[in-house]
Design an enzyme around this catalytic site. Structure first.
Site, PDB file in Angstrom:
ATOM      1  N   ASP A  53       9.068 -13.003  14.272  1.00  0.00           N
ATOM      2  CA  ASP A  53       9.221 -11.684  14.880  1.00  0.00           C
ATOM      3  C   ASP A  53      10.625 -11.176  14.614  1.00  0.00           C
ATOM      4  OD1 ASP A  53      10.900 -12.773  17.022  1.00  0.00           O
ATOM      5  OD2 ASP A  53       9.028 -13.689  17.707  1.00  0.00           O
ATOM      6  N   LYS A 101       7.529  -7.937  18.058  1.00  0.00           N
ATOM      7  CA  LYS A 101       7.388  -6.973  19.132  1.00  0.00           C
ATOM      8  C   LYS A 101       8.658  -6.143  19.164  1.00  0.00           C
ATOM      9  CE  LYS A 101       5.125 -10.350  22.095  1.00  0.00           C
ATOM     10  NZ  LYS A 101       5.624 -11.604  21.513  1.00  0.00           N
TER      11      LYS A 101
END
Ligand code: SAH
Length: 427
Positions: A208, A232
């Site tokens: 991520d 995210k």
């Protein structure tokens, strides 16, 4: 023609042509299951374990299916034609031959493969009888559309498999394996030696935006691992945690070495627990590689030692994500010489600072907000509980907030951990 339903056998020339064997990668593919009984439950579970996105349609569902409610999309109503839209595969197991036949007909019209439970003869596709051996070896037996015969063949194959050398001849992959790797606080040089070694040996890397992306880019070549961004960003969650868990599991069950690369440490506000538990539930070996957590490293980089003789004798790591009330509740009663380190929630800074003053902390208590630590965009703003909200108004995530006497040391110590040439975030 089948006497019971009067429809055409789905596979043209099914009786004379040999069947065509094929394996499907169902990961992320929409699959429809029609039916609500135990057969449907077993099928739905099998599909989930292979990474499919499962939609179950049935007016009534059995307990086993109901227990899958959080993982499958469950529609408690009769099947309708439009349920077939956009799916790659259909499994119909309503227990009612006429409904199953109708589903098959609609699937045929749309050119979607359809598996009819218990009626291989009438199906356009069927799953055969499978035998899963270690390390992704899978034998599927087709008994000429006779499940009983297929099972007898399977039992013979099972005996043979016990005497077969299952070591790989290509790709050098071992058994499926999951490693949760702490990538450190941002700079690619701050991963552990072990973490880096596992990363280079991985077949699949899920990362991520807080992970040190430079490490992944160097692996991005034709022979390199599959790279999956599950990142995210605040307020925008491209991949839900359950989907990340499932993705890890499905790749590892397929015999791949899966590396889940995270920023900092996997077990410090990193949701490593959920990922580890879900892999363990599937019987997969899991290894956790600790990483240097941002809450300790980022302050250090900005010249803030989180403990320091005479000024701070303890340090409390907490999340600012849930706002002031949560921070006050968790810091209530901590002695003045405890350094508070807040992860996340930099947008709540004003309310947090105000609430801490109201809770009795001195208004002139030093505070440092350090954003994008250990990267070339690192920025430190120092103030007090009274002034920090205005001073750090334009500090953006990712940022660490340090509250305590030690925050003031930043001005004396300055940048102590310079970022390496490749230190940047994947924003
Ligand atoms: N597991 C991670 C934390 C994940 S929570 C760890 O152990 O470090 C994400 C939060 O970590 C961010 O909102 C921010 O508060 C902090 N963070 C991570 N990397 C950071 C960095 N390079 N600079 C500043 N804060 C960072």
């Amino acid at each position: 023609m089948t006497a019971a339903t009067g429809e055409q056998p789905s596979g043209v020339g099914a009786a004379t042509q040999p069947d065509y064997g094929i394996f499907l990668d169902l990961h992320g593919k929409d699959v429809l299951v029609v039916g609500g009984g135990p057969v449907a439950a077993r099928r739905a579970l099998g599909l989930l374990q292979h990474g499919a996105r499962v939609h179950v349609v049935a007016p009534q569902v059995c307990e086993d299916l109901a227990s899958l409610e959080s993982e499958v999309h469950l529609s408690r109503r009769p099947f309708t034609e439009s349920d077939c839209d956009g799916v790659w595969l259909i499994q119909t197991c309503t227990g009612d031959a006429q409904t199953d036949a109708l589903v098959q007909t609609l699937a045929d019209e749309r050119r979607i493969w359809c598996v009819r439970a218990g009626a291989a003869q009438e199906s356009s596709a069927w799953t055969g009888t499978t035998l899963a051996a270690p390390d992704g070896v899978l034998v599927t037996v087709n008994g000429g559309r006779d499940p009983g015969r297929a099972r007898r063949v399977r039992d013979q194959v099972r005996a043979c498999l016990d005497r077969t050398d299952l070591r790989r001849t290509r790709g050098g992959r071992g058994a499926g394996h999951v490693s949760l790797i702490g990538g450190g606080p941002g700079d690619p040089e701050l991963i552990t030696v072990r973490g880096h070694r596992l990363l280079r040996a991985a077949d699949v890397i899920l990362y991520d935006r807080l992970a040190p992306v430079a490490l992944i880019e160097e692996l991005d070549h034709a022979e390199g691992p599959l790279l999956v961004d599950v990142g995210k960003t605040p307020g925008n969650h491209p991949m839900p945690q359950t989907e990340i868990n499932d993705l890890i599991v499905s790749h590892a069950l397929a015999g791949r070495r899966v590396a889940r690369l995270k920023g900092g440490d996997p077990f410090v506000f990193g949701r490593g627990t959920e990922e580890a538990l879900s892999a363990l539930e599937h019987g997969l070996p899991v290894e956790v590689v600790p990483g240097i957590t941002a809450g300790l490293a980022v302050p250090a980089a900005a010249g803030v030692p989180v403990t320091s003789r005479g000024q701070a004798r303890a340090v409390l790591l907490l999340s600012g994500h849930d706002g002031a009330e949560s921070v006050v509740a968790r810091t209530h009663g901590t002695p003045a010489d405890t350094t508070l380190v807040l992860y996340m929630g930099v947008r709540h800074l004003r309310e947090v600072a105000t609430a801490l003053i109201e809770a009795g902390r001195p208004a002139d208590l030093p505070v440092a907000v350090i954003s994008s630590g250990l990267t070339h965009s690192q920025r430190t703003v120092v103030g007090t509980l009274a002034t920090i909200a205005d001073a750090a108004a334009d500090q953006r995530a990712p940022a660490i907030t340090v509250i305590g006497e030690v925050a003031a040391l930043s001005e004396e110590l300055g940048t102590l951990v310079p970022p390496s040439a490749d230190a940047r975030h994947a924003h």
